[in-house]
Design a protein around this motif. Structure first.
Motif, mmCIF file in Angstrom:
data_model
loop_
_atom_site.group_PDB
_atom_site.id
_atom_site.type_symbol
_atom_site.label_atom_id
_atom_site.label_comp_id
_atom_site.label_asym_id
_atom_site.label_seq_id
_atom_site.Cartn_x
_atom_site.Cartn_y
_atom_site.Cartn_z
ATOM 1 N N PRO A 285 0.792 -1.237 0.000
ATOM 2 C CA PRO A 285 0.000 0.000 0.000
ATOM 3 C C PRO A 285 0.825 1.289 0.000
ATOM 4 C CG PRO A 285 -0.185 -1.165 2.099
ATOM 5 C CD PRO A 285 0.575 -2.067 1.193
ATOM 6 N N GLN A 286 2.143 1.172 0.244
ATOM 7 C CA GLN A 286 2.982 2.392 0.230
ATOM 8 C C GLN A 286 3.299 2.855 -1.197
ATOM 9 O OE1 GLN A 286 4.122 -0.644 0.433
ATOM 10 N NE2 GLN A 286 6.252 -0.833 -0.229
ATOM 11 N N VAL A 287 3.026 2.010 -2.193
ATOM 12 C CA VAL A 287 3.445 2.317 -3.570
ATOM 13 C C VAL A 287 2.317 3.011 -4.346
ATOM 14 C CG1 VAL A 287 4.332 1.336 -5.729
ATOM 15 C CG2 VAL A 287 4.874 0.237 -3.550
ATOM 16 N N TRP A 288 2.662 4.126 -4.964
ATOM 17 C CA TRP A 288 1.744 4.803 -5.891
ATOM 18 C C TRP A 288 2.119 4.421 -7.316
ATOM 19 C CZ3 TRP A 288 -1.549 9.495 -5.174
ATOM 20 C CH2 TRP A 288 -1.976 9.605 -3.844
ATOM 21 N N ILE A 289 1.161 4.554 -8.212
ATOM 22 C CA ILE A 289 1.409 4.146 -9.599
ATOM 23 C C ILE A 289 1.268 5.345 -10.517
ATOM 24 C CG2 ILE A 289 0.697 2.598 -11.473
ATOM 25 C CD1 ILE A 289 -0.542 1.734 -8.084
ATOM 26 N N LEU A 290 2.322 5.563 -11.270
ATOM 27 C CA LEU A 290 2.269 6.613 -12.289
ATOM 28 C C LEU A 290 2.174 5.911 -13.634
ATOM 29 C CD1 LEU A 290 4.623 9.689 -12.259
ATOM 30 C CD2 LEU A 290 3.101 9.032 -14.105
ATOM 31 N N THR A 291 0.989 5.923 -14.220
ATOM 32 C CA THR A 291 0.839 5.203 -15.478
ATOM 33 C C THR A 291 0.900 6.192 -16.639
ATOM 34 O OG1 THR A 291 -0.633 3.822 -16.799
ATOM 35 C CG2 THR A 291 -1.677 5.065 -15.073
ATOM 36 N N ASP A 292 1.835 5.917 -17.530
ATOM 37 C CA ASP A 292 2.086 6.794 -18.676
ATOM 38 C C ASP A 292 1.433 6.135 -19.892
ATOM 39 O OD1 ASP A 292 3.131 7.984 -20.939
ATOM 40 O OD2 ASP A 292 5.132 8.260 -20.101
ATOM 41 N N ASP A 293 0.255 6.655 -20.237
ATOM 42 C CA ASP A 293 -0.574 6.040 -21.290
ATOM 43 C C ASP A 293 -0.440 6.786 -22.621
ATOM 44 O OD1 ASP A 293 -1.364 4.484 -19.176
ATOM 45 O OD2 ASP A 293 -3.413 5.244 -19.069
ATOM 46 N N MET A 294 0.684 7.442 -22.805
ATOM 47 C CA MET A 294 0.889 8.319 -23.956
ATOM 48 C C MET A 294 0.632 7.632 -25.316
ATOM 49 S SD MET A 294 1.596 11.374 -24.462
ATOM 50 C CE MET A 294 2.355 12.224 -23.147
ATOM 51 N N TYR A 295 0.904 6.311 -25.372
ATOM 52 C CA TYR A 295 0.757 5.608 -26.663
ATOM 53 C C TYR A 295 -0.535 4.781 -26.735
ATOM 54 C CZ TYR A 295 5.558 7.056 -27.417
ATOM 55 O OH TYR A 295 6.692 7.811 -27.566
ATOM 56 N N GLU A 296 -1.494 5.142 -25.894
ATOM 57 C CA GLU A 296 -2.771 4.413 -25.830
ATOM 58 C C GLU A 296 -3.360 4.101 -27.211
ATOM 59 O OE1 GLU A 296 -5.809 6.737 -23.833
ATOM 60 O OE2 GLU A 296 -7.341 5.233 -24.253
ATOM 61 N N HIS A 297 -3.349 5.081 -28.102
ATOM 62 C CA HIS A 297 -4.034 4.887 -29.384
ATOM 63 C C HIS A 297 -3.184 4.180 -30.428
ATOM 64 C CE1 HIS A 297 -7.739 6.740 -28.310
ATOM 65 N NE2 HIS A 297 -7.094 7.758 -27.790
ATOM 66 N N LEU A 298 -1.964 3.838 -30.065
ATOM 67 C CA LEU A 298 -1.102 3.124 -31.009
ATOM 68 C C LEU A 298 -0.926 1.695 -30.505
ATOM 69 C CD1 LEU A 298 1.278 6.092 -31.555
ATOM 70 C CD2 LEU A 298 -0.228 5.106 -33.253
ATOM 71 N N LEU A 299 -2.002 0.947 -30.600
ATOM 72 C CA LEU A 299 -2.025 -0.423 -30.095
ATOM 73 C C LEU A 299 -2.556 -1.308 -31.209
ATOM 74 C CD1 LEU A 299 -1.710 -2.182 -27.507
ATOM 75 C CD2 LEU A 299 -4.124 -1.753 -27.079
ATOM 76 N N TYR A 300 -1.836 -2.415 -31.500
ATOM 77 C CA TYR A 300 -2.169 -3.213 -32.695
ATOM 78 C C TYR A 300 -2.747 -4.587 -32.354
ATOM 79 C CZ TYR A 300 1.138 0.399 -33.939
ATOM 80 O OH TYR A 300 1.756 1.606 -34.033
#
Ligand SMILES: Cc1ncc(COP(=O)(O)O)c(C=O)c1O
Length: 400
Positions: free
Chosen positions: A197-212
């Protein structure tokens, strides 16, 4: 003693920018160079988005914008998260910054105390560790080898987390490997994170729309709602809307964190360029049909590059699920002799000999924390990609 801050001695300049600059210098000097270093779409910003910026200028939207972003953009971002990711954020939980880069930087300014650990899966985007170091944090790396498809697995994650881990940076589709995760794979990682529970998540979804892949894009706070309260979901218009030069990125997360980041931004830039923000409102609310069209073009280029690279001696190129990068291994070329007579001992040698012999500029894998590999950005024309891959084949086949 140097006039410059001591922290600077711990920070490296961006290897991707260095390669791009080197290729530009060689071109200016008359060399025939193909640059595959830069991480930006070769497509232009769609006209409706440009028009929205021009209208904003004509309407006189030329004053300081609100620090966290103009209200229509924060609303459009909240609606985007609901529509595309099934995530509910109020506009007050959203911040707009000068590119995703500044969003990440401000998240670290707002949260890192000296010595706080930030876990970064490798290979990683070059800026993460340097941003952490600049803010007094300690980057910790977890290697995600070619055998796991460059992906973080629950076991790798569990073994890498410590009591001192404050953030996990999670970037998928990934720069540089193109690796992407199914909702099930993210669920597996979430189960580990729920135990820490001490860990936070930084999710970098910059390429979301480039998924094949056939499976749709999934992001952590959506897959595991119990992590919503400790996740900062970052995204931007740079890659999906071909708007790298407009410098607009954004994030949503718990309101106290967004408030802290806004306070910092108030002392730093007063907010992102208002005109670019109006253009981004149009990007997020206007027609979206060019996204799948461009995605198809990128996918065709990926297939071309993967197939041609796998025909080069000593190169092994997995086919990535997303982004516009491939991350082949050049392990099979290590120890061989280049046309210059020098021996290739590292991936850095490989890329510099390739540039010298064939004028193809790519970035060495050790800059991304995992090698011997190299990164090719295939966000360039098919003709140039064909020519570049033919040169790489010729180079590799000539190694002795
Ligand atoms: C993984 C990743 N995150 C964030 C960014 C930053 O994007 P921008 O600052 O253009 O919004 C990039 C750009 O290359 C990237 O590759």
């Amino acid at each position: 003693m140097s006039f410059l801050a001591e922290t600077l001695s711990k920070v490296k300049p961006s290897a991707t920018i260095a390669v791009t600059e080197k290729a530009r210098r060689l071109k200016e000097a008359g060399r025939d160079v193909i640059g595959l270093g830069a991480g930006e779409p070769d497509f232009d910003t769609p006209d409706n988005i440009k028009e929205a910026a021009i209208d904003a200028i004509r309407r006189g939207e030329t004053k300081y914008p609100p620090v966290a972003g103009i209200a229509p953009l924060r609303k459009a971002i909240a609606e985007k998260f609901q529509r595309e990711n099934g995530l509910s954020y109020r506009p007050e939980q959203v911040i707009v910054g000068t590119g995703g880069k500044q969003i990440l930087y401000n998240a670290f300014v707002a949260t890192l105390n000296p010595g706080d650990e930030v876990l970064i899966p490798a290979p990683y985007w070059v800026s993460y560790p340097e941003m952490v170091v600049l803010n007094g944090g300690e980057p910790r790396f977890v290697e995600c080898p070619i055998e796991t498809g460059f992906k973080l697995t629950p076991d790798l994650l569990e073994a890498a987390l410590t009591e001192g881990t404050k953030w996990l940076i999670f970037n998928a589709p990934s720069n540089p490997s193109g690796a992407a995760y199914t909702a099930d794979e993210i669920k597996g990682l979430s189960e580990v994170l729920l135990r820490h529970p001490q860990v936070w998540i930084l999710t970098d979804d910059m390429y979301e729309h480039l998924l094949y892949t056939d499976e749709p894009f999934a992001t952590i706070a959506q897959v595991e709602p119990r992590l919503y309260q400790r996740t900062l979901t970052m995204n931007g218009v740079s890659k999906a809307y071909a708007m790298t030069g407009w410098r607009i990125g954004y994030a949503a997360g718990p309101e106290p964190l967004i408030k802290a980041m806004t306070m910092i931004q108030g002392q730093q830039t007063s907010g992102a360029c208002g005109i670019a923000q109006w253009a981004s409102v149009e990007a997020l609310t206007g027609p979206q049909d060019f996204i799948p069209q461009r995605r198809k073009v990128f996918q065709e280029r990926r297939d071309l590059v993967v197939s041609m690279l796998n025909q080069a001696n000593g190169i092994r190129c997995p086919s990535p699920e997303g982004a516009f990068y491939v991350y082949p291994s050049c392990a099979g070329t290590i120890g061989k002799q280049a046309p210059s007579g020098r021996t290739i001992a590292t991936d850095e040698d490989f890329v510099s000999e390739l540039l010298e012999a064939e004028g193809v500029a790519v970035v060495h894998g050790s800059a991304f924390g995992l090698g011997p590999n190299f990164r090719i950005s295939y966000a360039t024309s098919t003709d140039l990609l064909e020519e570049a891959c033919a040169r790489i084949q010729r180079f590799c086949n000539a190694l002795s």
